[in-house]
Design a protein around this motif. Structure first.
Motif, short mmCIF file in Angstrom:
data_model
loop_
_atom_site.label_atom_id
_atom_site.label_comp_id
_atom_site.label_asym_id
_atom_site.label_seq_id
_atom_site.Cartn_x
_atom_site.Cartn_y
_atom_site.Cartn_z
N PHE A 87 0.90 -1.23 0.00
CA PHE A 87 -0.21 0.02 0.06
C PHE A 87 0.71 1.54 -0.01
CE2 PHE A 87 -3.49 -2.32 2.27
CZ PHE A 87 -4.03 -3.05 1.22
N LYS A 88 0.30 2.41 -0.82
CA LYS A 88 1.27 3.61 -0.85
C LYS A 88 0.77 4.33 0.30
CE LYS A 88 1.36 7.84 -3.67
NZ LYS A 88 0.81 8.38 -4.91
N ARG A 89 1.76 4.97 1.01
CA ARG A 89 1.54 5.81 2.23
C ARG A 89 0.50 6.87 1.95
NH1 ARG A 89 4.49 7.10 6.89
NH2 ARG A 89 4.23 9.27 7.53
N SER A 90 -0.71 6.91 2.80
CA SER A 90 -1.86 7.72 2.79
C SER A 90 -2.57 7.88 3.96
CB SER A 90 -2.64 7.38 1.55
OG SER A 90 -3.01 5.94 1.51
N SER A 91 -3.75 8.52 3.99
CA SER A 91 -4.53 8.67 5.13
C SER A 91 -5.83 8.54 4.59
CB SER A 91 -4.11 9.68 5.82
OG SER A 91 -4.40 10.95 5.15
N GLY A 92 -6.66 8.56 5.76
CA GLY A 92 -8.18 8.55 5.35
C GLY A 92 -8.95 8.66 6.49
N ILE A 93 -10.32 8.54 6.65
CA ILE A 93 -11.54 8.69 7.53
C ILE A 93 -12.45 7.61 7.61
CG2 ILE A 93 -12.88 10.49 8.58
CD1 ILE A 93 -11.57 12.81 7.49
N ILE A 94 -12.90 7.11 8.62
CA ILE A 94 -14.05 6.24 8.69
C ILE A 94 -15.44 6.79 8.97
CG2 ILE A 94 -14.70 3.94 9.96
CD1 ILE A 94 -12.08 4.05 11.32
N LEU A 95 -16.07 6.94 7.92
CA LEU A 95 -17.41 7.49 8.11
C LEU A 95 -18.44 6.41 7.43
CD1 LEU A 95 -19.26 9.77 9.28
CD2 LEU A 95 -18.85 11.09 7.19
N VAL B 164 -1.97 -0.99 9.25
CA VAL B 164 -2.75 0.26 8.92
C VAL B 164 -3.16 0.71 10.50
CG1 VAL B 164 -5.22 0.84 8.30
CG2 VAL B 164 -3.83 -1.07 6.90
N ALA B 165 -2.85 2.04 10.70
CA ALA B 165 -2.98 2.31 12.19
C ALA B 165 -4.12 3.28 12.15
CB ALA B 165 -1.72 3.07 12.39
N LEU C 107 -5.85 5.80 9.72
CA LEU C 107 -7.18 6.29 9.61
C LEU C 107 -7.72 6.67 11.07
CD1 LEU C 107 -7.24 3.66 7.54
CD2 LEU C 107 -9.24 5.12 6.63
N ALA C 108 -8.58 7.46 11.28
CA ALA C 108 -9.52 7.72 12.36
C ALA C 108 -10.90 8.18 11.91
CB ALA C 108 -8.98 9.16 12.92
#
Length: 510
Positions: free
Chosen positions: A3-11, A390-391, A444-445
């Motif tokens: 996986f490529k370094r990135s971020s996101g949101i759980i919704l 995945v943190a 993700l958060a």
């Protein structure tokens, strides 16, 4: 898969604001994708999108293949000419802060029935062609699901184990007679699925145009009261009357002192193995048509699972059984190639689970809220993360970070403050920063943490009956300052993902 370094949101989509009592796949969903893109997030994580049943839980669905009709956007149906303004004249007044499922379900099904009736009378030739193609493409599960739902309705909504024996046992003559007499109801359920999949695919295409990948969720187990169990009894431990003999859950753990009694039927893995895991391959393939990346819930169950005798009041009594292990993933890989799977490896993790995860180079999950009850060797602390993980600050099963901090023992709060070198006054963002700055490929958060919300905004408390899955995001939550703050974190920690250059896509409006 790397996986490529990135971020996101759980919704989850149910949490979007909107006028119909529950979030849906319409304009607010597109506004959400725009918000993510503007914050330079590359990931959006959702919960399972199946048709919810008992307790309104997305982890207890009537089908592992179908979509949730309550997520269908009335605004988009109106754009398609399938609803008119007068169809909304009797809209109830809904709470903007939580989903009242009883009220919402009645309203959404009323609108869907009105749209189905208008589809039959006035749908364009193009829309009808799309519907025909959809039925052909999804025929391996769609008709059976519609049949299950139509019979269930005819029996007052009771579980299939309580249906008359000919229907419970799928007697061919009884099934043929039911189909002949209930064509209209069957068509209604098929149309609801068409509406869902058409709207979801458009939204997913839009997310891709904005450079965003969607992480979806596969619950390892299916609901007992589902088309899957009714139509494939041989794949589960069920007796001659269709009742489970053993059910799923987990023993006492961090979440619950009496364990979690999920109640799902357990797989008869020998039967799955004999078929080359055909049902699982079909399930994974169908899921990859909805999502770009799969979070495989309760991954440890593939190495070993907890078996609880049917009828137990809690999960305190049970035994561990060996799962299919490497064999199932070898067969899936042979059929579908390397897969973008996240292993949900939380809970009681043994050596065989770690070996299975690492053999297929699957990233596991790290939850920062779990990190402060031990010492510096704790694997959930960011300085111990591997790159291939995945943190999260927390997930849908955790309290919000602010809620966790205020209820945690003081010894954990003290360790947390010292580790983060912060006072704890802005704990949600302190923990977001700690996760984002780690080496983890994905971070993700939950949206609740970005909004710094307390326990009242918690999505799910495992083991609690009722009161879950109902949180809705405030209508003014997607502010420019919040977007800029998230973007700053992504830029600072090299997690920014920009959109691919594309022709600006058309967005729906109210």
């Amino acid at each position: 898969m790397k996986f490529k370094r990135s971020s996101g949101i759980i919704l989850h989509p149910t949490s979007f604001p909107g006028p119909d009592g529950i979030g849906d796949l319409g304009p607010e969903a597109y506004r959400w994708v725009d918000f993510l893109a503007g914050a330079e997030c590359g990931l959006w994580q959702v919960l399972p999108l199946g048709p919810t049943g008992y307790g309104d839980s997305p982890y207890q669905c009537f089908s592992a293949f179908a979509g949730n009709p309550y997520l269908v956007s009335p605004a988009l149906l109106m754009q398609d000419g399938l609803l008119k303004r007068e169809d909304f004249s009797d809209r109830p007044v809904f709470s903007p802060t939580e989903v009242d499922y009883g009220q919402v379900i009645q309203w959404k099904l009323t609108l869907l029935d009105r749209a189905a009736e208008r589809f039959k009378r006035t749908a364009s030739a193009e829309l009808k062609r799309e519907f025909d193609v959809f039925q052909q493409d999804q025929s391996d599960w769609l008709n059976d699901f519609a049949l299950f739902m139509a019979i269930k309705e005819s029996q007052g909504g009771v579980a299939w184990s309580q249906w008359p024996e000919p229907l419970r046992q799928r007697d061919s003559r009884s099934i043929e007679e039911f189909i002949r007499k209930n064509q209209e109801n069957l068509q209604r359920h098929i149309l609801r699925q068409f509406f869902f999949f058409r709207q979801w695919q458009s939204l997913r295409d839009y997310a891709h145009q904005q450079g965003i990948q969607i992480i979806g969720d596969i619950p390892i187990f299916v609901a007992f009261d589902s088309a899957d169990a009714w139509g494939n009894k041989e794949l589960f431990y069920l007796d001659e009357n269709g009742q489970p003999t053993v059910v799923a859950g987990v023993p006492p753990d961090y979440f619950s002192p009496t364990g979690q009694l999920w109640g799902n039927p357990l797989y008869h893995w020998d039967v799955h193995r004999a078929s080359g895991y055909a049902w699982w391959i079909k399930r994974i393939k169908a899921t990859l048509k909805l999502f770009d990346i799969i979070r495989l819930d309760h991954f440890r169950g593939f190495a070993g699972y907890y078996e609880i005798p049917f009828g137990m009041p809690t999960a305190e009594i049970g035994v561990w059984r060996r799962g299919p292990g490497q064999d199932i993933f070898d067969k899936i890989q042979q059929a579908l190639g390397d897969l973008p799977i996240i292993a949900e490896d939380l809970g009681e993790i043994t050596t065989d689970v770690v070996e299975l995860r690492d053999h297929f180079h699957l990233p596991g999950m790290k939850i920062l809220q779990f990190a402060f009850s031990s010492d510096a060797t704790e694997p959930f602390l960011p300085h111990n993360y591997p790159v291939n993980c995945v943190a999260y600050t927390g997930t849908h099963d955790n309290d919000t970070t602010r809620g966790w901090y205020h209820s945690a023992p003081e010894v954990e709060r003290d360790f947390c403050r010292r580790y983060l070198a912060r006072s704890g006054d802005d704990i949600a963002w302190d923990m977001i920063r700690a996760v984002w700055s780690s080496v983890a490929s994905f971070t993700l958060a939950p949206m609740q943490d970005f909004l710094n919300l307390d326990t009242a905004a918690r999505m799910n408390l495992p083991g609690r009956l009722g009161g879950n899955w109902s949180w809705r995001m405030p209508a003014d939550a997607l502010s420019a300052p919040l977007q800029a703050r998230i973007k700053a974190q992504n830029t600072l920690y090299r997690r920014s993902v920009g959109p691919e250059p594309v022709v600006p896509p058309k967005k729906p409006t109210y």
